[in-house]
Design a protein around this motif. Structure first.
Motif, PDB file in Angstrom:
ATOM      1  N   LYS A 120       0.837  -1.207   0.000  1.00 17.92           N
ATOM      2  CA  LYS A 120       0.000   0.000   0.000  1.00 17.92           C
ATOM      3  C   LYS A 120       0.864   1.246   0.000  1.00 17.92           C
ATOM      4  CE  LYS A 120      -2.730   2.179   3.165  1.00 17.92           C
ATOM      5  NZ  LYS A 120      -3.023   1.927   4.560  1.00 17.92           N
ATOM      6  N   GLU A 162      -3.219   4.818  -2.416  1.00 21.94           N
ATOM      7  CA  GLU A 162      -4.168   5.559  -1.567  1.00 21.94           C
ATOM      8  C   GLU A 162      -4.138   7.048  -1.912  1.00 21.94           C
ATOM      9  OE1 GLU A 162      -3.270   4.813   2.508  1.00 21.94           O
ATOM     10  OE2 GLU A 162      -4.662   6.307   3.288  1.00 21.94           O
ATOM     11  N   ASP A 197      -9.414   5.513   1.642  1.00 20.21           N
ATOM     12  CA  ASP A 197      -9.398   5.817   3.076  1.00 20.21           C
ATOM     13  C   ASP A 197     -10.593   6.735   3.314  1.00 20.21           C
ATOM     14  OD1 ASP A 197      -8.881   7.337   5.501  1.00 20.21           O
ATOM     15  OD2 ASP A 197      -6.861   6.514   5.485  1.00 20.21           O
ATOM     16  N   HIS A 200     -10.268  10.563   3.888  1.00 19.34           N
ATOM     17  CA  HIS A 200      -9.484  11.380   2.961  1.00 19.34           C
ATOM     18  C   HIS A 200     -10.301  12.115   1.905  1.00 19.34           C
ATOM     19  CE1 HIS A 200      -5.457   9.099   3.824  1.00 19.34           C
ATOM     20  NE2 HIS A 200      -6.015   9.633   4.895  1.00 19.34           N
ATOM     21  N   ASP A 224      -9.267   1.818   3.873  1.00 10.43           N
ATOM     22  CA  ASP A 224      -8.727   2.223   5.170  1.00 10.43           C
ATOM     23  C   ASP A 224      -9.931   2.840   5.876  1.00 10.43           C
ATOM     24  OD1 ASP A 224      -6.127   1.509   4.678  1.00 10.43           O
ATOM     25  OD2 ASP A 224      -5.300   3.530   4.787  1.00 10.43           O
ATOM     26  N   ASP A 269      -7.693   2.045   9.487  1.00 11.91           N
ATOM     27  CA  ASP A 269      -6.508   2.909   9.583  1.00 11.91           C
ATOM     28  C   ASP A 269      -6.880   4.009  10.557  1.00 11.91           C
ATOM     29  OD1 ASP A 269      -4.315   4.488   9.385  1.00 11.91           O
ATOM     30  OD2 ASP A 269      -4.641   5.127   7.315  1.00 11.91           O
TER      31      ASP A 269
END
Ligand code: PSV
Ligand code: MN
Length: 371
Positions: A120, A162, A197, A200, A224, A269
């Motif tokens: 990742k 990501e 994620d 984000h 995530d 995460d």
């Protein structure tokens, strides 16, 4: 589960310590095993390199397997070395790019030892001021660097890229959004996919739409999970907005993301700055389970009929009915039927593990975000 969720973490204002915090990757793995023990749902731990570098990954793997876990995604780190102040894979200096590429080669070697499937990549690359660097050149450099890394990964391994719209760069980020991650991974090949994620995105972004689109294109590689009130808060998933988590899981299910053999890797995460870490991870896993169960309850047949009739209110009622169903009792029964504690949070509290490690883990330096 992310290994870094068990170490101390914080903000730029303060990293607080907690009693019994793990001092090395072996102790992080032991803590992670507790989460799986009480939920039966989290049998893998992702590592971050160099934070989780050990002399013998074979030993770490054996330790994990002994506790019923496997070592999952390897996360690269090109955001904490002086050389990367102005970027890494997208840096305008070829020497810095090569250093960052070499770091990824090292991560790929580690994947060979741990048996990890995914590499990742999240990049802090970007600029703070308009005109600081060429947006276009950096995107081309990024593509070239990623191609070199992609060439190295094995046939049964994947690269997941990501995206994040800001921070630490504030004007532009080199992989700011799913569109950029998608075009960069499309250029690489089938084993390059997007990592989403949940923290984000700009406020009010319709994340489930992105989930739907990436699944539709076969390009959603991993999640995530975390939740946010303001920025990239990395709070317990489902804490800020359980309804959003429900909507995301609904699209995951619709898009085949939970099917047998699905390519989607589900990861947390999160950074637990002030809350106890193991219970925070247990709560996170349970939140995902709960919203998944509710999303599975949507009466899709009736929903489709309502949608075809153009009956907006009926369609919305059907959707909301599932969201508003309390599934906690049934999930307790599900756990009991598998020999798991009906109340994982309570069972962990009663186990005495937290008290035991705070007595046992004497001396040494606690792991923290960045080590
Ligand atoms: C960046 O904010 C990120 O989400 C990436 O996944 C990093 O590897 C992780 O956080 C580190 O905490
Ligand atoms: Mn992340």
């Amino acid at each position: 589960m992310p290994s870094w969720a068990y170490g101390n973490s914080g903000t730029r204002f303060r990293v607080f310590t907690q009693p019994g915090g793990p001092r090395n990757p072996f102790e992080k793995v032991s803590d992670a095993a507790e989460v799986h023990k009480y939920t039966g749902l989290a049998n893998s731990i992702a590592l971050h390199i160099p934070w989780d570098k050990v002399d013998s990954f074979a030993e770490l793997k054996a330790h994990a397997e002994g506790l019923g876990l496997w070592l999952g995604t390897i996360n690269s780190n090109t955001f904490q070395d002086e050389a990367y102040m102005l970027g890494s894979l997208a840096h305008s200096d070829p020497k810095v790019r090569q250093k960052a590429i070499d770091h990824h080669f090292e991560c790929i070697d580690i994947m060979g030892e741990t048996g990890s499937k995914d590499l990742k990549i999240w990049l802090a690359d970007g600029t703070n001021y308009p005109g600081q660097d060429s947006l276009r050149k950096r995107q081309d450099y990024l593509g070239q660097s990623l191609a070199k890394i992609y060439e190295r990964i094995g046939q049964d391994q994947r690269l997941v890229l990501e995206y994040k719209f800001f921070e630490p760069a504030f004007y532009h980020t080199d992989v700011p959004d799913w569109g950029t991650s998608l075009v960069q991974t499309l250029a690489l090949g089938d084993r390059a996919l997007v990592c989403l994620d949940t923290g984000h995105h700009a406020p009010n972004t319709n994340i489930e739409f992105i989930v739907m689109q990436l699944l539709r294109l076969g390009k959603l590689g991993s999640f995530d999970f975390n939740s946010r009130f303001y920025a990239d808060d990395d709070l317990i998933v489902g804490a800020a907005d359980p309804f959003q988590l429900f909507r995301i899981m609904y699209e995951v299910i619709q898009g085949g993301g939970l099917d047998e053999g699905s390519p989607v890797a589900f990861m947390l995460d999160q950074a637990h700055n002030v809350e106890a870490k193991i219970p925070a991870q247990i709560r996170s896993v349970l939140n995902v389970q709960e919203m998944t169960a509710r999303a599975l309850l949507v009466d899709n047949e009736s929903l489709e009929l309502a949608q075809m009739r153009g009956d907006i209110m009926a369609a919305n009622d059907i959707f909301m009915d599932a969201f508003q169903t309390d599934v906690r009792e049934e999930l307790s029964q599900w756990r009991a039927s598998r020999g798991l504690p009906a109340d994982p949070m309570g069972a962990f509290r009663a186990s005495g593990y937290a008290e035991k490690v705070s007595l046992d883990r004497v001396g040494g330096v606690q792991a923290s975000w960045g080590a």
